[in-house]
Enzyme design. Structure first.
Site, PDB file in Angstrom:
ATOM      1  N   ASP A 153       0.877  -1.185   0.000  1.00 14.43           N
ATOM      2  CA  ASP A 153       0.000   0.000   0.000  1.00 14.43           C
ATOM      3  C   ASP A 153       0.910   1.229   0.000  1.00 14.43           C
ATOM      4  O   ASP A 153       1.767   1.373   0.872  1.00 14.43           O
ATOM      5  CB  ASP A 153      -0.881  -0.036   1.256  1.00 14.43           C
ATOM      6  CG  ASP A 153      -1.899   1.102   1.311  1.00 14.43           C
ATOM      7  OD1 ASP A 153      -3.075   0.819   1.583  1.00 14.43           O
ATOM      8  OD2 ASP A 153      -1.516   2.274   1.102  1.00 14.43           O
ATOM      9  N   ASP A 169      -3.529   2.410  -5.344  1.00 14.01           N
ATOM     10  CA  ASP A 169      -2.322   2.395  -4.507  1.00 14.01           C
ATOM     11  C   ASP A 169      -2.115   1.092  -3.746  1.00 14.01           C
ATOM     12  O   ASP A 169      -1.377   1.059  -2.773  1.00 14.01           O
ATOM     13  CB  ASP A 169      -2.313   3.600  -3.555  1.00 14.01           C
ATOM     14  CG  ASP A 169      -3.104   3.347  -2.296  1.00 14.01           C
ATOM     15  OD1 ASP A 169      -4.139   2.653  -2.369  1.00 14.01           O
ATOM     16  OD2 ASP A 169      -2.680   3.835  -1.235  1.00 14.01           O
ATOM     17  N   GLU A 170      -2.744   0.007  -4.211  1.00 10.75           N
ATOM     18  CA  GLU A 170      -2.619  -1.259  -3.493  1.00 10.75           C
ATOM     19  C   GLU A 170      -2.509  -2.434  -4.436  1.00 10.75           C
ATOM     20  O   GLU A 170      -3.211  -2.479  -5.440  1.00 10.75           O
ATOM     21  CB  GLU A 170      -3.887  -1.521  -2.668  1.00 10.75           C
ATOM     22  CG  GLU A 170      -3.852  -0.910  -1.323  1.00 10.75           C
ATOM     23  CD  GLU A 170      -5.196  -1.001  -0.624  1.00 10.75           C
ATOM     24  OE1 GLU A 170      -5.839  -2.069  -0.675  1.00 10.75           O
ATOM     25  OE2 GLU A 170      -5.589   0.013  -0.034  1.00 10.75           O
TER      26      GLU A 170
HETATM   27  P1  DGT Z   1      -2.108   6.018   3.871  1.00 10.28           P
HETATM   28  O1  DGT Z   1      -2.263   4.787   3.064  1.00 10.28           O
HETATM   29  O2  DGT Z   1      -2.834   5.980   5.159  1.00 10.28           O
HETATM   30  O3  DGT Z   1      -0.673   6.429   4.046  1.00 10.28           O
HETATM   31  O4  DGT Z   1      -2.800   7.247   3.053  1.00 10.28           O
HETATM   32  P2  DGT Z   1      -3.438   7.288   1.607  1.00 10.28           P
HETATM   33  O5  DGT Z   1      -3.673   8.738   1.282  1.00 10.28           O
HETATM   34  O6  DGT Z   1      -2.610   6.538   0.644  1.00 10.28           O
HETATM   35  O7  DGT Z   1      -4.827   6.616   1.854  1.00 10.28           O
HETATM   36  P3  DGT Z   1      -5.481   5.283   1.250  1.00 10.28           P
HETATM   37  O8  DGT Z   1      -4.479   4.218   1.062  1.00 10.28           O
HETATM   38  O9  DGT Z   1      -6.642   4.990   2.120  1.00 10.28           O
HETATM   39  O10 DGT Z   1      -6.064   5.758  -0.169  1.00 10.28           O
HETATM   40  C1  DGT Z   1      -5.296   5.809  -1.345  1.00 10.28           C
HETATM   41  C2  DGT Z   1      -5.671   7.033  -2.152  1.00 10.28           C
HETATM   42  O11 DGT Z   1      -7.082   7.010  -2.467  1.00 10.28           O
HETATM   43  C3  DGT Z   1      -5.434   8.344  -1.422  1.00 10.28           C
HETATM   44  O12 DGT Z   1      -4.125   8.849  -1.601  1.00 10.28           O
HETATM   45  C4  DGT Z   1      -6.478   9.262  -2.043  1.00 10.28           C
HETATM   46  C5  DGT Z   1      -7.632   8.327  -2.382  1.00 10.28           C
HETATM   47  N1  DGT Z   1      -8.649   8.439  -1.305  1.00 10.28           N
HETATM   48  C6  DGT Z   1      -8.663   7.805  -0.107  1.00 10.28           C
HETATM   49  N2  DGT Z   1      -9.699   8.188   0.643  1.00 10.28           N
HETATM   50  C7  DGT Z   1     -10.371   9.094  -0.100  1.00 10.28           C
HETATM   51  C8  DGT Z   1     -11.561   9.890   0.120  1.00 10.28           C
HETATM   52  O13 DGT Z   1     -12.198   9.830   1.163  1.00 10.28           O
HETATM   53  N3  DGT Z   1     -11.944  10.714  -0.925  1.00 10.28           N
HETATM   54  C9  DGT Z   1     -11.250  10.789  -2.107  1.00 10.28           C
HETATM   55  N4  DGT Z   1     -11.687  11.587  -3.075  1.00 10.28           N
HETATM   56  N5  DGT Z   1     -10.135  10.071  -2.330  1.00 10.28           N
HETATM   57  C10 DGT Z   1      -9.707   9.247  -1.345  1.00 10.28           C
HETATM   58 CA    CA Z   2      -2.144   4.293   0.851  1.00  4.57          CA
HETATM   59 CA    CA Z   3      -4.831   2.098   0.195  1.00  3.34          CA
END
Ligand code: DGT
Ligand code: CA
Ligand code: CA
Length: 351
Positions: free
Chosen positions: A12, A108-109
């Site tokens: 991830d 991203d996974e």
């Molecule tokens: P992490 O994995 O906790 O370090 O943080 P992220 O930002 O990679 O979060 P993740 O893995 O849950 O989600 C991957 C991507 O998907 C993230 O960079 C942006 C998108 N995404 C996640 N949650 C939301 C949301 O609530 N709304 C929108 N528009 N996009 C989202």
């Molecule tokens: Ca992520």
């Molecule tokens: Ca993710």
């Protein structure tokens, strides 16, 4: 010697959208960053926040105005999904080159079947995955490894950011017992609240419920799934059979001319196609400022020759260069799509 097990990895990418922005905007490094779905005059919601922003309590789903009130110094950037898609697909392609079975689960996974390994070998494989992701996209990621998808995913959630966690079969029970109910994927906050209202707050307490009780509460499918997940049981296979609709290959210039890099990309791509015929050829040019341009062309019939692939790619490259004002090119890619329908072959997903 530790026992071997069928190891599944979940990789991830850390704070993915925000990390992509940090990479191409080094000037913002160290500052809180939120990548947002903007809907109009400064309104919208946070899609991804870097860890500096998270220290202020900022998270996905929060409104932009709330984020600004928590961190007045925050950098707000709009979502540029095609850029993140490009970063993601170069990483995913590299992972597919190295591992036999990769299921991309989201932008991203990815789940990776590592085969039978001991715990130490699984750790080595995890380090290698992190290295590939770093080399292919400059991206930090977290890898969770376990005997099935459920444990791999939970381990990765627990080890974020920039982490690696291997949970061997004999450790699954203690791993689950030290986890919260809502940390089980698909249980989520709502399900955890419903169980909480019945006085069930932990995984150990939830395990006392019979499968019939869970089915009554959540319906047959979800009830059975929760019953199994509470015990670390997850029989889901990797989904590898999804037919690829397009193939692409990126090559960095690194001293080569754009034409040379494009020819190399075309050749490598052609090798992966295994004779498949296609109707559409595209070229992607990434400039030094990391902006990108794409052009494509469609043939009247399916073609399968390397000469046709290369000459149309070169033609597309020239047409992009003609409108790019002499900007310096960093990377080029060739992609093909609209394949002729044939019996599915291994090459449909082994690439
Ligand atoms: P992490 O994995 O906790 O370090 O943080 P992220 O930002 O990679 O979060 P993740 O893995 O849950 O989600 C991957 C991507 O998907 C993230 O960079 C942006 C998108 N995404 C996640 N949650 C939301 C949301 O609530 N709304 C929108 N528009 N996009 C989202
Ligand atoms: Ca992520
Ligand atoms: Ca993710």
């Amino acid at each position: 010697m530790a026992e071997r097990f069928k190891a599944i990895a979940l990789v991830d990418f850390d704070y993915f959208y925000a990390q992509c922005e940090e990479l191409r905007h080094p000037e913002y490094r160290g500052r809180p960053i939120a990548v947002c779905m903007l809907t109009g005059e400064g309104s919208g919601a946070v899609a991804s926040a870097n860890y500096v922003a998270r220290k202020f309590g900022i998270k996905s789903g929060m409104s932009v105005s709330k984020a600004k009130s928590l961190a007045p110094d925050i950098v707000i950037l709009p979502v540029d999904i095609s850029h993140y898609q490009q970063v993601s697909s170069s990483i995913m392609n590299k992972l597919r080159e190295e591992f036999r079975a990769v299921e991309q689960a989201s932008i991203d996974e990815a789940y990776i079947d590592l085969g039978e390994l001991g715990k130490a070998e699984a750790e080595t494989a995890g380090i290698r995955i992190k290295q590939i992701v770093k080399e292919a996209g400059g991206i930090k990621c977290t890898v969770g490894i376990g005997p099935n998808k459920l444990i791999a995913k939970m381990a990765s959630d627990k080890a974020k950011p920039d982490g690696l966690m291997v949970v061997a079969p004999e450790e699954v029970d203690s791993f689950l017992e030290s986890s919260k109910l809502e940390e089980i994927p698909y249980i989520g906050r709502k399900t955890a609240e419903k169980l909480g209202s019945l006085g069930i707050k932990t995984i150990i307490e939830a395990r006392r419920l019979r499968v019939e009780d869970l089915i009554k509460l959540f319906g047959e499918k979800k009830g059975i799934m929760i019953y199994n997940f509470l015990r670390g049981i997850d029989e889901r296979k990797l989904e590898l059979e999804r037919k690829r609709k397009e193939f692409e290959k990126f090559v960095s210039l690194k001293g080569k001319t754009p034409e040379e890099a494009l020819a190399e990309a075309a050749r490598k791509l052609y090798e992966r196609l295994g004779g498949k015929s296609f109707r559409e050829v595209g070229v992607i040019v990434v400039f030094d400022d990391l902006t990108a341009r794409t052009r494509s062309k469609t043939f009247k019939y399916h073609v399968s020759s390397f000469e046709e692939l290369l000459s149309s790619a070169l033609e597309l490259l020239r047409s992009i260069e003609a409108v790019s004002g002499g900007k310096k090119i960093r990377r080029v890619a060739v992609k093909v799509s609209r394949f002729e329908k044939k019996e599915g072959s291994l090459l449909d997903y082994l690439s």
